[in-house]
Design a protein around this motif. Structure first.
Motif, PDB file in Angstrom:
ATOM      1  N   LEU A 172       0.821  -1.210   0.000  1.00 23.51           N
ATOM      2  CA  LEU A 172       0.000   0.000   0.000  1.00 23.51           C
ATOM      3  C   LEU A 172       0.854   1.259   0.000  1.00 23.51           C
ATOM      4  CD1 LEU A 172      -2.691   1.531   0.346  1.00 23.51           C
ATOM      5  CD2 LEU A 172      -2.487   1.129   2.813  1.00 23.51           C
ATOM      6  N   VAL A 173       1.755   1.360   0.961  1.00 27.27           N
ATOM      7  CA  VAL A 173       2.561   2.580   1.099  1.00 27.27           C
ATOM      8  C   VAL A 173       3.602   2.681  -0.008  1.00 27.27           C
ATOM      9  CG1 VAL A 173       4.177   3.794   2.603  1.00 27.27           C
ATOM     10  CG2 VAL A 173       2.179   2.680   3.580  1.00 27.27           C
ATOM     11  N   GLY A 174       4.307   1.580  -0.270  1.00 29.04           N
ATOM     12  CA  GLY A 174       5.349   1.618  -1.289  1.00 29.04           C
ATOM     13  C   GLY A 174       4.802   1.847  -2.678  1.00 29.04           C
ATOM     14  N   GLY A 175       3.674   1.199  -3.026  1.00 30.59           N
ATOM     15  CA  GLY A 175       3.082   1.416  -4.346  1.00 30.59           C
ATOM     16  C   GLY A 175       2.615   2.844  -4.545  1.00 30.59           C
ATOM     17  N   ALA A 176       1.955   3.420  -3.536  1.00 34.84           N
ATOM     18  CA  ALA A 176       1.496   4.803  -3.645  1.00 34.84           C
ATOM     19  C   ALA A 176       2.678   5.767  -3.725  1.00 34.84           C
ATOM     20  CB  ALA A 176       0.613   5.142  -2.448  1.00 34.84           C
ATOM     21  N   ALA A 177       3.724   5.518  -2.942  1.00 30.02           N
ATOM     22  CA  ALA A 177       4.911   6.379  -2.988  1.00 30.02           C
ATOM     23  C   ALA A 177       5.591   6.300  -4.354  1.00 30.02           C
ATOM     24  CB  ALA A 177       5.892   5.979  -1.882  1.00 30.02           C
ATOM     25  N   PHE A 178       5.605   5.116  -4.966  1.00 27.41           N
ATOM     26  CA  PHE A 178       6.203   4.965  -6.295  1.00 27.41           C
ATOM     27  C   PHE A 178       5.468   5.813  -7.324  1.00 27.41           C
ATOM     28  CE2 PHE A 178       6.422   2.746 -10.402  1.00 27.41           C
ATOM     29  CZ  PHE A 178       7.799   2.707 -10.589  1.00 27.41           C
ATOM     30  N   VAL A 179       4.144   5.840  -7.238  1.00 27.18           N
ATOM     31  CA  VAL A 179       3.352   6.634  -8.180  1.00 27.18           C
ATOM     32  C   VAL A 179       3.610   8.123  -7.985  1.00 27.18           C
ATOM     33  CG1 VAL A 179       1.005   7.305  -8.812  1.00 27.18           C
ATOM     34  CG2 VAL A 179       1.575   4.890  -8.479  1.00 27.18           C
ATOM     35  N   LEU A 180       3.565   8.591  -6.746  1.00 31.88           N
ATOM     36  CA  LEU A 180       3.683  10.029  -6.496  1.00 31.88           C
ATOM     37  C   LEU A 180       5.104  10.544  -6.696  1.00 31.88           C
ATOM     38  CD1 LEU A 180       1.436  10.427  -3.317  1.00 31.88           C
ATOM     39  CD2 LEU A 180       0.938  11.220  -5.627  1.00 31.88           C
ATOM     40  N   ALA A 181       6.092   9.764  -6.299  1.00 32.49           N
ATOM     41  CA  ALA A 181       7.466  10.262  -6.312  1.00 32.49           C
ATOM     42  C   ALA A 181       8.242   9.874  -7.561  1.00 32.49           C
ATOM     43  CB  ALA A 181       8.215   9.752  -5.073  1.00 32.49           C
ATOM     44  N   CYS A 182       7.820   8.805  -8.244  1.00 32.22           N
ATOM     45  CA  CYS A 182       8.641   8.298  -9.346  1.00 32.22           C
ATOM     46  C   CYS A 182       7.932   8.273 -10.698  1.00 32.22           C
ATOM     47  CB  CYS A 182       9.111   6.877  -9.016  1.00 32.22           C
ATOM     48  SG  CYS A 182       9.962   6.717  -7.439  1.00 32.22           S
ATOM     49  N   TRP A 183       6.655   7.947 -10.712  1.00 31.82           N
ATOM     50  CA  TRP A 183       5.983   7.709 -11.998  1.00 31.82           C
ATOM     51  C   TRP A 183       4.514   8.126 -11.897  1.00 31.82           C
ATOM     52  CZ3 TRP A 183       3.928   2.589 -14.283  1.00 31.82           C
ATOM     53  CH2 TRP A 183       3.785   2.713 -15.670  1.00 31.82           C
ATOM     54  N   ARG A 184       4.258   9.410 -12.089  1.00 33.60           N
ATOM     55  CA  ARG A 184       2.893   9.920 -11.925  1.00 33.60           C
ATOM     56  C   ARG A 184       1.939   9.339 -12.953  1.00 33.60           C
ATOM     57  NH1 ARG A 184       4.420  16.313 -10.820  1.00 33.60           N
ATOM     58  NH2 ARG A 184       5.731  15.909  -8.979  1.00 33.60           N
ATOM     59  N   ARG A 185       2.430   9.024 -14.137  1.00 31.98           N
ATOM     60  CA  ARG A 185       1.561   8.419 -15.144  1.00 31.98           C
ATOM     61  C   ARG A 185       1.064   7.056 -14.693  1.00 31.98           C
ATOM     62  NH1 ARG A 185       1.955   5.166 -19.613  1.00 31.98           N
ATOM     63  NH2 ARG A 185       4.218   4.863 -19.406  1.00 31.98           N
ATOM     64  N   GLY A 186       1.786   6.429 -13.757  1.00 32.40           N
ATOM     65  CA  GLY A 186       1.378   5.124 -13.271  1.00 32.40           C
ATOM     66  C   GLY A 186       0.057   5.125 -12.535  1.00 32.40           C
ATOM     67  N   ALA A 187      -0.430   6.301 -12.123  1.00 29.78           N
ATOM     68  CA  ALA A 187      -1.728   6.354 -11.440  1.00 29.78           C
ATOM     69  C   ALA A 187      -2.859   5.902 -12.339  1.00 29.78           C
ATOM     70  CB  ALA A 187      -1.991   7.775 -10.939  1.00 29.78           C
ATOM     71  N   GLY A 188      -2.665   5.967 -13.653  1.00 27.92           N
ATOM     72  CA  GLY A 188      -3.699   5.541 -14.584  1.00 27.92           C
ATOM     73  C   GLY A 188      -3.514   4.140 -15.110  1.00 27.92           C
ATOM     74  N   GLU A 189      -2.497   3.417 -14.642  1.00 23.94           N
ATOM     75  CA  GLU A 189      -2.229   2.065 -15.120  1.00 23.94           C
ATOM     76  C   GLU A 189      -2.911   1.035 -14.220  1.00 23.94           C
ATOM     77  OE1 GLU A 189      -0.876   1.370 -17.845  1.00 23.94           O
ATOM     78  OE2 GLU A 189       0.060   3.278 -18.407  1.00 23.94           O
ATOM     79  N   ARG A 190      -3.717   0.163 -14.818  1.00 25.35           N
ATOM     80  CA  ARG A 190      -4.488  -0.818 -14.069  1.00 25.35           C
ATOM     81  C   ARG A 190      -3.620  -1.754 -13.220  1.00 25.35           C
ATOM     82  NH1 ARG A 190      -9.743   0.131 -12.990  1.00 25.35           N
ATOM     83  NH2 ARG A 190     -10.834   0.933 -14.825  1.00 25.35           N
ATOM     84  N   PRO A 191      -2.521  -2.301 -13.742  1.00 27.93           N
ATOM     85  CA  PRO A 191      -1.721  -3.214 -12.906  1.00 27.93           C
ATOM     86  C   PRO A 191      -1.207  -2.555 -11.622  1.00 27.93           C
ATOM     87  CG  PRO A 191      -1.105  -3.436 -15.209  1.00 27.93           C
ATOM     88  CD  PRO A 191      -2.008  -2.240 -15.126  1.00 27.93           C
ATOM     89  N   VAL A 192      -0.776  -1.305 -11.721  1.00 27.69           N
ATOM     90  CA  VAL A 192      -0.296  -0.596 -10.529  1.00 27.69           C
ATOM     91  C   VAL A 192      -1.449  -0.324  -9.574  1.00 27.69           C
ATOM     92  CG1 VAL A 192       0.849   1.488  -9.696  1.00 27.69           C
ATOM     93  CG2 VAL A 192       1.621   0.414 -11.815  1.00 27.69           C
ATOM     94  N   GLN A 193      -2.594   0.036 -10.106  1.00 28.98           N
ATOM     95  CA  GLN A 193      -3.767   0.273  -9.263  1.00 28.98           C
ATOM     96  C   GLN A 193      -4.147  -0.992  -8.496  1.00 28.98           C
ATOM     97  OE1 GLN A 193      -6.854   1.717 -11.850  1.00 28.98           O
ATOM     98  NE2 GLN A 193      -5.850   3.687 -12.223  1.00 28.98           N
ATOM     99  N   ARG A 194      -4.152  -2.123  -9.207  1.00 24.79           N
ATOM    100  CA  ARG A 194      -4.525  -3.378  -8.539  1.00 24.79           C
ATOM    101  C   ARG A 194      -3.533  -3.726  -7.433  1.00 24.79           C
ATOM    102  NH1 ARG A 194      -6.182  -5.066 -13.877  1.00 24.79           N
ATOM    103  NH2 ARG A 194      -4.089  -5.874 -14.294  1.00 24.79           N
TER     104      ARG A 194
END
Length: 665
Positions: A172-194
């Motif tokens: 939960l924490v690491g995945g959300a931190a990866f999106v915000l700090a490293c790859w903002r486009r990843g917020a729209g990717e289904r695999p990362v969301q899951r």
């Protein structure tokens, strides 16, 4: 052209995950129930002691604060019946953690069993048993259960829920931190969301399970008691119960954070608005993540022992660093395997974030190691220290693998730049060719008459018939699914054909594999008795066993005296209760030769342990009745052969000192 070294292949991630899961289950199965964190450091009577007369009470001393109730200490006679009154006595004073129960009067000779169970300050159940004998040892009918506190089916389920809660927190924490700090486009990717949503579901379900299992885990050990409302109410009144409820409330806030991250944030396109929302989500998410980590710090290792005020915030920082590093690694692995493309900048950003996490882990880990281990002997000679060495080795291995990942990251960045330039050049060439073709076509159409072949008419008719509303919708849907499957296969082939991406993917997969084992070892560490506590408990037990057995009863002595003056003869009776090391109560009675109370002008007592050069320790008892003096809080610091000297003054000039040696245990 980019050349890459041949990297070892690990096969499909699911196969690797299954193999790792099997290894971890074997590790957990061999770990057994959680080790005791609060250790029994002493008892009165001692384990195996033979006392001359029945003691008034049984007391237990522990290495750290514990929670007990009226059923926590049971004393059973040789027939298995209760020999205690069932009333728990809290005898804690300062740093001394001591509890006891009074014994019934008139106990017969024989072997008695003391069974105890409690919950240590770091939330783990502890239990044990020992025996002592009155008069002489005897056979006993007491049959204690083999299952220790925190064991059995309930213990295994509770431990599994604890492991799952840590894993869910990391995702939960690491995945959300990866999106915000490293790859903002990843917020729209289904695999990362899951990945992030599954992390939230896992920690929430595990926390609910721990809350329900807490009562049987710390008391009865029966799975059916998980739904006992009275037991649940009792759990909610404990520190651990409050921490679990707080975690559930914070997970509610985390659900809102995830909804915004993968909803409004993922759809936001304006760069300025997205930047502002990123800042707000980072602050809010950081607060929630720190709060969730704090629920562990407030109820486990960090909350007890030395320097808890420093240890708890350090533990929160340590947990956050673990989550950002390992959870971000999991998100990167999912992106490399499941997402069509990921920018090299995202991988480089994570590399920097991971480096900061490792620095934080190193700093906080050094402090925690000193606090929990305390000595080189505990580092190598205790289970906790040995697990800590394994953890350090795994971290070093992960850092080594990460170094190779950084090399692939650099090549991925070079390839990204090259591809961008190639795409720009090819686009320019395509535009020029299209313009030339268009011009040539115009000239040709101007020179030639327009004619429509019959075959073209037929083709047009066929195409039109395929697009009419009367076309078969089931057939169209089937064709669409086939085209989507072909596109997915084509995209996967393109990704797999990229040697740089494949090399990075395998390197990250190896890093994630080590991370899974590292997380498992870290979780096992939280259920293992710290090395410092284990050594202190062993030292206290060894010191207690090295002392000679001493009858467990008040010291009573009688000393005749003669001051030499008129009416100068009599007897001093002295009682020291309980007659052991620590605090004692002193009573002195002075009788005349005819046995009547003698109210002498002055009585003084001195205690000396000559072989240790301790004393004389003066005691000035207070007169409370005719011929009766008393003193409270008489401290005997060490066991041994103590000399008790009593000075009696019967007149202004007539006095004498009499003494006697007694054994103090």
């Amino acid at each position: 052209m980019i050349t890459t070294a041949t990297a070892p292949r690990f096969g499909h991630p699911a196969l690797l995950a299954a193999a790792l899961l099997g290894a971890l289950l074997a590790l957990f199965a061999g770990a057994g129930p959680a080790s005791a964190h609060a250790a029994l450091t002493g008892s009165d009577p001692k384990d195996g002691a033979v006392v001359a007369t029945a003691p008034k009470a049984v007391t237990l001393t522990f290495s750290e604060q514990i929670a007990m109730d009226g059923e926590s200490i049971r004393v059973l006679d040789p027939t298995g019946k209760r020999a205690d009154t069932g009333e728990l006595r809290d005898m804690c004073s300062g740093s001394v953690i001591k509890y006891g129960v009074n014994l019934r009067a008139g106990l017969a000779d024989g072997t008695y069993t003391v069974a105890w169970q409690a919950v240590s300050a770091d939330s783990h159940p502890v239990s044990g048993a020992f025996t002592f004998s009155i008069g002489a040892p005897s056979s006993t009918a007491v049959d204690l259960p083999d299952q220790v506190a925190g064991g059995g089916l309930v213990g295994r389920l509770y431990d599994a829920a604890r492991y799952a809660s840590y894993a869910g927190f990391v995702l939960l924490v690491g995945g959300a931190a990866f999106v915000l700090a490293c790859w903002r486009r990843g917020a729209g990717e289904r695999p990362v969301q899951r990945l992030v949503v599954r992390g939230w579901v896992t920690i929430t379900a595990a926390t609910l399970a721990m809350l329900l299992l807490r009562h049987p885990y710390t008391s009865s050990g029966q799975l059916g008691d998980a739904f006992d409302l009275d037991g649940l109410k009792a759990v909610l009144e404990t520190k651990t119960g409050a921490a679990l409820v707080s975690r559930l409330l914070l997970l509610g806030a985390a659900a809102l954070f995830v909804a915004v991250l993968f909803g409004a944030y993922a759809r936001r396109e304006d760069p300025k608005e997205k930047q502002d929302l990123t800042f707000g989500l980072a602050i809010g998410g950081g607060v929630v993540a720190a709060g969730i980590a704090g629920t562990w710090a407030l109820s486990e290792h960090a909350s007890t022992g030395i320097q808890p005020g420093v240890a708890m915030p350090v533990d929160v920082l340590h947990l956050l660093a673990v989550a950002v590093w390992l959870g971000g690694l999991a998100a990167l692995l999912v992106a490399l395997y499941k997402v069509p493309s990921i920018e090299g900048s995202a991988v480089r950003n994570f590399s920097r974030v991971a480096f900061g996490s490792v620095v934080a882990l190193t700093a906080t880990g050094l402090y925690q190691s000193w606090r929990q281990v305390g000595s080189w002997s505990a580092l190598t000679g205790t289970e906790y220290g040995q697990l800590l060495l394994v953890k350090v080795a795994l971290v070093a291995l992960m850092v080594g693998v990460a170094w190779f990942s950084r090399r692939w990251t650099g090549r991925l960045g070079e390839q990204t730049v090259t591809e961008s330039e190639s795409e720009s050049e090819s686009e320019s060439e395509s535009e020029s060719e299209e313009q030339e073709d268009a011009a040539t076509g115009e000239e040709a159409r101007e020179r030639e008459p327009v004619s429509v072949p019959a075959s073209a008419d037929a083709s047009a008719g066929t195409a039109a018939s395929d697009t009419t509303p009367d076309a078969d919708p089931e057939r169209a849907a089937q064709l669409a699914r086939q085209r989507a499957a072909l596109d997915a296969v084509r995209s996967k082939k393109i990704r797999d054909a990229d040697p740089v991406r494949s090399g990075l993917r395998r390197s990250v997969l190896m890093e994630a594999s080590v991370a899974v084992v590292l997380l498992a070892v870290t979780t096992v560490l939280t259920s293992t008795e710290p090395g410092r506590t284990e050594e202190e408990a062993a030292a206290a037990t060894s010191a207690g066993r090295s002392q000679p057995a001493v009858p467990d009863r008040p010291v009573n002595i009688s000393l005749p005296f003669d001051t030499g003056g008129a009416d100068g003869k009599g007897t001093v009776r002295l009682s020291l209760d309980p007659g052991r090391t620590g605090l004692n109560q002193l009573h002195v009675w002075v009788d005349r030769a005819n046995g009547k109370p003698f109210d002498v002008p002055e009585v003084q007592v001195a205690l000396t342990l000559e072989d240790k050069e301790i004393g004389p320790l003066p005691v000035a008892p207070d007169r409370i009745a005719t011929g009766h003096w008393t003193a409270k809080g008489v401290q005997l610091p060490m066991p041994g052969d103590w000399k008790i000297a009593v000075t009696v003054r019967t007149s202004d000039i007539d006095q004498t000192t009499i003494d006697k040696n007694v054994k103090i245990g």
